[in-house]
Motif scaffolding. Structure first.
Motif, PDB file in Angstrom:
ATOM      1  N   ARG A   1      18.897 -25.726  13.094  1.00  0.00           N
ATOM      2  CA  ARG A   1      18.972 -26.888  12.681  1.00  0.00           C
ATOM      3  C   ARG A   1      20.027 -27.821  13.585  1.00  0.00           C
ATOM      4  O   ARG A   1      21.020 -27.121  14.319  1.00  0.00           O
ATOM      5  N   ALA A   2      19.572 -29.037  13.892  1.00  0.00           N
ATOM      6  CA  ALA A   2      20.370 -29.737  14.930  1.00  0.00           C
ATOM      7  C   ALA A   2      20.315 -31.160  14.209  1.00  0.00           C
ATOM      8  O   ALA A   2      19.512 -32.024  14.100  1.00  0.00           O
ATOM      9  N   ASP A   3      21.669 -31.601  13.788  1.00  0.00           N
ATOM     10  CA  ASP A   3      22.023 -32.777  13.035  1.00  0.00           C
ATOM     11  C   ASP A   3      22.784 -33.951  14.039  1.00  0.00           C
ATOM     12  O   ASP A   3      22.864 -34.811  13.443  1.00  0.00           O
ATOM     13  N   THR A   4      22.794 -33.616  15.195  1.00  0.00           N
ATOM     14  CA  THR A   4      23.372 -34.567  16.093  1.00  0.00           C
ATOM     15  C   THR A   4      22.662 -34.831  17.325  1.00  0.00           C
ATOM     16  O   THR A   4      21.756 -33.596  17.539  1.00  0.00           O
ATOM     17  N   ALA A   5      22.726 -35.787  17.944  1.00  0.00           N
ATOM     18  CA  ALA A   5      22.058 -36.126  19.386  1.00  0.00           C
ATOM     19  C   ALA A   5      22.445 -34.855  20.206  1.00  0.00           C
ATOM     20  O   ALA A   5      21.688 -34.359  21.064  1.00  0.00           O
ATOM     21  N   ASP A   6      23.660 -34.555  20.362  1.00  0.00           N
ATOM     22  CA  ASP A   6      24.069 -33.530  21.320  1.00  0.00           C
ATOM     23  C   ASP A   6      23.399 -32.139  20.947  1.00  0.00           C
ATOM     24  O   ASP A   6      22.945 -31.308  21.858  1.00  0.00           O
ATOM     25  N   ALA A   7      23.383 -31.756  19.594  1.00  0.00           N
ATOM     26  CA  ALA A   7      22.825 -30.437  19.268  1.00  0.00           C
ATOM     27  C   ALA A   7      21.376 -30.539  19.784  1.00  0.00           C
ATOM     28  O   ALA A   7      20.640 -29.552  19.902  1.00  0.00           O
ATOM     29  N   VAL A   8      20.626 -31.952  19.328  1.00  0.00           N
ATOM     30  CA  VAL A   8      19.136 -31.857  19.937  1.00  0.00           C
ATOM     31  C   VAL A   8      19.128 -31.555  21.287  1.00  0.00           C
ATOM     32  O   VAL A   8      18.126 -30.766  21.958  1.00  0.00           O
TER      33      VAL A   8
END
Length: 244
Positions: A214-221
């Motif tokens: 899961r990616a909840d932030t722009a940086d994680a994406v």
């Protein structure tokens, strides 16, 4: 993976459903029509419909609807594949909410922007009452709306992610289409992002590229997209290595 999470992924991964409304011309009978949809920031399916359409007239009189989503890839035996019925109440979006939902909708369905200047079309959100998900043998049941997390925390930055990828990393977007979907697209664009994956259009065909985590932030994406590009490049190197 839980059934509830699977229902969430399934609804995010598809773009069309059969919208059933309460017929006003033949009271007591349901009226079904195929309708495109996207999910709003709150996770509600958003549809774009004309006041001249039969289903819009039905909604004006009775907002109780259902949206049944299934995978066209299961056409040979659709009853063997997963499907979801989203029981909801349809409500017209206010001007501000419609503007926000519209920008996402137009990215997913670019041709729909041609209707933006008319007064006949409007955006409606489907507020869930209950969901019925069939995920396969032994995976059948009702799900309460509170148990399905469809909200998109990336909504405030989603348009920026799409613009950045399409402007500065168009080669990466084409690589995703080529190596994950075997599509050598002339025009490949990233149109949306949510915590579970990104959505692409390859010469107009919708593609869903899920994340492994899961990616909840722009940086994680950003990190997920870099990892996916690394996979694509390794596959490319392996392919070219076999050919030489």
């Amino acid at each position: 993976m839980s059934e509830k999470r699977t229902a969430s992924e399934f609804l995010r991964a598809h773009r069309y459903g059969v919208l059933a409304t309460q017929s006003q011309s033949l009271p007591g009978y349901p009226f079904g029509s195929i309708t495109p949809y996207v999910l709003s920031a709150a996770g509600e399916p958003v549809i774009y419909i004309s006041t001249l359409a039969e289903h819009t007239k039905n909604i004006a009189a009775d907002p109780r609807v259902s949206l049944t989503v299934f995978d066209p890839a299961d056409a040979d035996d659709p009853q063997a594949g997963p499907r979801l019925t989203f029981l909801a109440e349809a409500r017209a979006l206010t001007q501000d909410a419609a503007a926000a939902a519209g920008e996402r909708y137009y990215r997913y369905f670019p041709a729909a922007r041609a209707y933006a200047g008319t007064h006949d079309f409007g955006f409606y959100a489907l507020r869930a009452v209950r969901l019925r998900f069939i995920g396969g043998f032994g995976k059948i049941g009702w799900i309460e709306p509170a148990d399905v997390d469809l909200a998109n925390p990336l909504a405030p930055v989603e348009a920026g992610i799409a613009e950045h990828m399409n402007r500065d990393h168009a080669d990466a977007v084409r690589a995703y289409c080529r190596y994950f979907f075997n599509r050598d697209a002339h025009e490949a664009v990233l149109v949306g992002a949510d915590p579970e994956g990104v959505d692409l259009l390859a010469d107009g065909a919708p593609l869903r590229l899920p994340f492994e985590a899961r990616a909840d932030t722009a940086d994680a994406v950003r990190q997920r997209l870099i990892a996916l590009l690394s996979v694509a490049r390794r596959q490319n190197e392996a392919t070219h290595g076999e050919m030489t």
